[in-house]
Scaffold this active site. Structure first.
Site, PDB file in Angstrom:
ATOM      1  N   TYR A 334       0.852  -1.189   0.000  1.00  0.00           N
ATOM      2  CA  TYR A 334       0.000   0.000   0.000  1.00  0.00           C
ATOM      3  C   TYR A 334       0.893   1.246   0.000  1.00  0.00           C
ATOM      4  O   TYR A 334       1.704   1.431   0.898  1.00  0.00           O
ATOM      5  CB  TYR A 334      -0.897  -0.024   1.231  1.00  0.00           C
ATOM      6  CG  TYR A 334      -2.037   0.995   1.280  1.00  0.00           C
ATOM      7  CD1 TYR A 334      -2.153   2.027   0.355  1.00  0.00           C
ATOM      8  CD2 TYR A 334      -3.010   0.916   2.273  1.00  0.00           C
ATOM      9  CE1 TYR A 334      -3.193   2.932   0.412  1.00  0.00           C
ATOM     10  CE2 TYR A 334      -4.059   1.822   2.341  1.00  0.00           C
ATOM     11  CZ  TYR A 334      -4.140   2.832   1.412  1.00  0.00           C
ATOM     12  OH  TYR A 334      -5.174   3.736   1.483  1.00  0.00           O
ATOM     13  N   CYS A 335       0.739   2.095  -1.015  1.00  0.00           N
ATOM     14  CA  CYS A 335       1.449   3.381  -1.107  1.00  0.00           C
ATOM     15  C   CYS A 335       2.951   3.148  -1.028  1.00  0.00           C
ATOM     16  O   CYS A 335       3.525   2.446  -1.852  1.00  0.00           O
ATOM     17  CB  CYS A 335       0.944   4.319  -0.020  1.00  0.00           C
ATOM     18  SG  CYS A 335       1.560   6.022  -0.159  1.00  0.00           S
ATOM     19  N   LEU A 336       3.621   3.698  -0.037  1.00  0.00           N
ATOM     20  CA  LEU A 336       5.055   3.499   0.130  1.00  0.00           C
ATOM     21  C   LEU A 336       5.393   2.025   0.320  1.00  0.00           C
ATOM     22  O   LEU A 336       6.457   1.560  -0.114  1.00  0.00           O
ATOM     23  CB  LEU A 336       5.548   4.319   1.324  1.00  0.00           C
ATOM     24  CG  LEU A 336       7.005   4.222   1.740  1.00  0.00           C
ATOM     25  CD1 LEU A 336       7.923   4.454   0.562  1.00  0.00           C
ATOM     26  CD2 LEU A 336       7.298   5.224   2.835  1.00  0.00           C
ATOM     27  N   PHE A 362      -1.494  -0.991  -4.034  1.00  0.00           N
ATOM     28  CA  PHE A 362      -2.517   0.008  -3.730  1.00  0.00           C
ATOM     29  C   PHE A 362      -1.894   1.406  -3.844  1.00  0.00           C
ATOM     30  O   PHE A 362      -0.909   1.706  -3.164  1.00  0.00           O
ATOM     31  CB  PHE A 362      -3.046  -0.154  -2.297  1.00  0.00           C
ATOM     32  CG  PHE A 362      -3.866  -1.382  -2.025  1.00  0.00           C
ATOM     33  CD1 PHE A 362      -4.267  -2.221  -3.038  1.00  0.00           C
ATOM     34  CD2 PHE A 362      -4.255  -1.695  -0.728  1.00  0.00           C
ATOM     35  CE1 PHE A 362      -5.026  -3.359  -2.775  1.00  0.00           C
ATOM     36  CE2 PHE A 362      -5.007  -2.816  -0.447  1.00  0.00           C
ATOM     37  CZ  PHE A 362      -5.393  -3.664  -1.470  1.00  0.00           C
TER      38      PHE A 362
END
Length: 601
Positions: A334-336, A362
């Protein structure tokens, strides 16, 4: 026609008012003394301390370019004057009882002017429209300045909008009809309570304003938030690995590992049962493992991006094999956490390690050339100031990162609370998402500096070998693992068109899903909510515009769509696995002790 009754005016009790003001004066004096003492201790710090965001240079350059074209400036002034003449005429018509169309109206979704008085009262309607005209004139004038490089233009535009948002009439007592009404009816008690709220926030922030966004006492991890049953089955310096209790008799043979960002805590995916992605994934028959990152202190200052890879996903995969007997896994980043997953997959490809059978990203950026408004905060002056600050403590304070993200949506995440808490004198409403948003995390100095410079500033990740981790050159094209990219259409942190670039960089088959809403709401969108919708396209053309133009729109949540895709990599069914059944012992209940550490602890 009956005479309109004036509002009831309540006079404050003089004794109680005097006591309140005496207490406020004492607390204020203490805060000022502590502030002056801290400034003396910190010293001057040079130009970067006076302007750490490097805003002054950007606006000086903008001003010089603007003054070089006086004719254009004069035309802009004339346009504003003409708009004001139209507004005067419209207001005069309304005052004489005639109908008049507004000259300027708030954008859809602008909640600052939702109170009926902003439309029904001619005076406040004029104040509102006057502000909107001036704000739009200011922003359009700044945007039209020619000759600025993209970085400077973006910075000027962003901070002009910050100024415009701050100057909204809704943020001031005398120009906000709702606040005026409350002040008259309460005898000013709202302002006294608001001042007390302000002092509370300054005291909590130790002299820096730390706005209280929600009732922090209303939530407790493991009690009414982050409550999906599970256990901590492994931990090291950087993370705890959570394994969740099964709710089905049989589960997918291949476990599911989730790598959240370490900029925030993992339980954004487990807020409440009704909107928990983790709960839903367990119900779909996945054996779910989640990394819960540590909230680092100065002892972990030297931890690097390499350490996060080795002690994060790679250690987690080793632990999952011990817990389940399964070597392979499906993985979500997710993201980073997704950026880390991409680096890890390239590293694993070079090492001939094929344990990851599907990868889901994500809202993940791999190409940072268009990093959205977060790019405003990345230049050499700001990075140097940030690194100096991190090196003093060994980490970046959680509040620093939280402030940056809040500025991206200032009207919702700053000014709405200024009005509610300080002008209206109300306590913030209990809200699980805002509790999570306020539960900030720190960043180790070495890791965060590497990430900001190599990803955001220099955009090295898309370059073959641009980043080297543990002696291995990172090549995204060498990632052959089937991938699903979930992006969100209104994302202000990872713009979806920037995330789409990964479809052209990864070496394996890619399914791209575009969800409605933003960075959080677009991801945390359970099927039961039946909100937002999503888009799919069987092909991945070169540009995101071509993709969306040929995409099919669907109603509701993207979760079931992704569930079908990842189900193709489940490798059959086995009997449900419980935490502790394998070679890893249970250490403690989820959500675990790492998640409970506050940034201020």
């Amino acid at each position: 026609m009956a005479e309109q009754q004036p509002p009831d005016i309540k006079l404050p009790d003089p004794v109680e008012f005097s006591k309140s003001m005496a207490g406020i004066a004492e607390r204020s004096q203490k805060l000022v003394s502590e502030f002056l003492e801290r400034q003396q201790q910190e010293g001057n710090g040079g130009a970067s301390a006076l302007d750490p965001m490097n805003i002054g240079a950007a606006f000086m350059e903008m001003t010089s370019k603007m003054m070089a074209d006086p004719a254009k400036m004069m035309q802009a002034q004339m346009t504003l004057w003409q708009d004001y003449m139209r507004l005067w005429q419209s207001t005069a018509q309304r005052m004489m009882g005639q109908e008049a169309d507004p000259v300027a109206a708030p954008e859809r979704g602008d909640r600052r002017f939702k109170h009926s008085e902003w439309d029904e009262n001619e005076l406040f309607d004029y104040v509102k429209q006057s502000y909107l005209l001036t704000a739009r004139w200011m922003q359009s004038t700044v945007k039209d300045v020619e000759g600025l490089d993209d970085k400077t233009a973006q910075k000027v535009d962003f901070y002009t909008r910050q100024f415009v948002d701050a100057m909204a009439p809704s943020n001031f007592l005398m120009t906000n009809p709702e606040v005026l009404k409350e002040t008259l009816e309460s005898g000013g008690e709202n302002l006294v309570k608001g001042l007390e709220n302000l002092l509370d926030d300054l005291e909590r922030g130790k002299g820096r304003l730390k706005i209280k966004m929600t009732d922090t006492e209303a939530f407790e991890l493991g009690a009414n938030i982050a409550v999906t049953p599970g256990k901590v089955v492994y931990q090291n310096d950087l993370m705890q690995l959570l394994q969740y209790e099964p709710t089905t008799k049989q589960v997918n043979k291949r476990p599911l590992l989730i790598i959240p960002p370490w900029i925030n805590k993992f339980y954004i995916l487990d807020l409440r049962p009704k909107n928990s992605f983790i709960r839903w994934a367990v119900e779909q028959g996945h054996t779910v493992f989640v990394i819960s990152w540590v909230n680092p202190d100065e002892k972990l200052a030297a931890k690097t991006f390499e350490d996060y890879m080795m002690e994060g996903p790679l250690d987690a995969l080793n632990a999952i094999e011990k817990a389940t007997g399964e070597k392979d896994a499906n993985v979500i980043g997710y993201c980073l956490g997704g950026t880390l997953l991409a680096c890890t997959l390239s590293y694993m490809a070079a090492k001939k390690d094929n344990r990851v059978k599907s990868a889901t990203f994500f809202t993940t950026m791999m190409d940072f050339s268009d990093s959205g408004e977060l790019g405003v905060f990345i230049d050499e002056v700001q990075l140097a100031a940030l690194e100096e600050k991190m090196n003093q403590k060994g980490y970046l304070e959680g509040a620093e990162m939280a402030t940056t993200f809040n500025m991206l949506r200032a009207n919702d995440l700053i000014w709405s609370f200024v009005v509610n808490n300080y002008l209206m004198g109300k306590d913030p409403f209990p809200f699980d998402l805002l509790y999570w948003n306020s539960d900030s995390t720190r960043m180790p100095a070495a890791m965060h500096s590497f990430y900001l410079r190599n990803m955001y500033q220099e955009n090295r990740l898309p370059e073959p070998g641009g980043i080297r981790l543990k002696g291995v050159d990172i090549h995204l094209s060498k990632i052959k693992v089937p991938a699903s990219l979930i992006s969100t259409r209104e994302d202000h942190i990872a713009p979806w068109k920037a995330t789409y670039a990964a479809t052209q960089m990864l070496g394996g088959p890619v399914k791209f899903i575009l969800a409605g809403s933003g960075h959080i709401a677009g991801v945390v969108n359970p099927p039961e909510a039946k909100k937002y919708g999503y888009w799919t396209n069987a092909k991945n053309p070169t540009t995101p515009d071509d993709w969306i133009n040929a995409a099919s729109e669907h109603g509701g949540s993207w979760w079931p769509e992704w569930g079908k895709w990842v189900g193709g990599y489940s490798d059959g069914k086995v009997a449900a696995r419980k935490p502790g059944d394998g070679k890893l012992k249970v250490l403690e209940d989820a959500p675990g002790s790492y998640a409970k550490v506050k940034a201020q602890d």
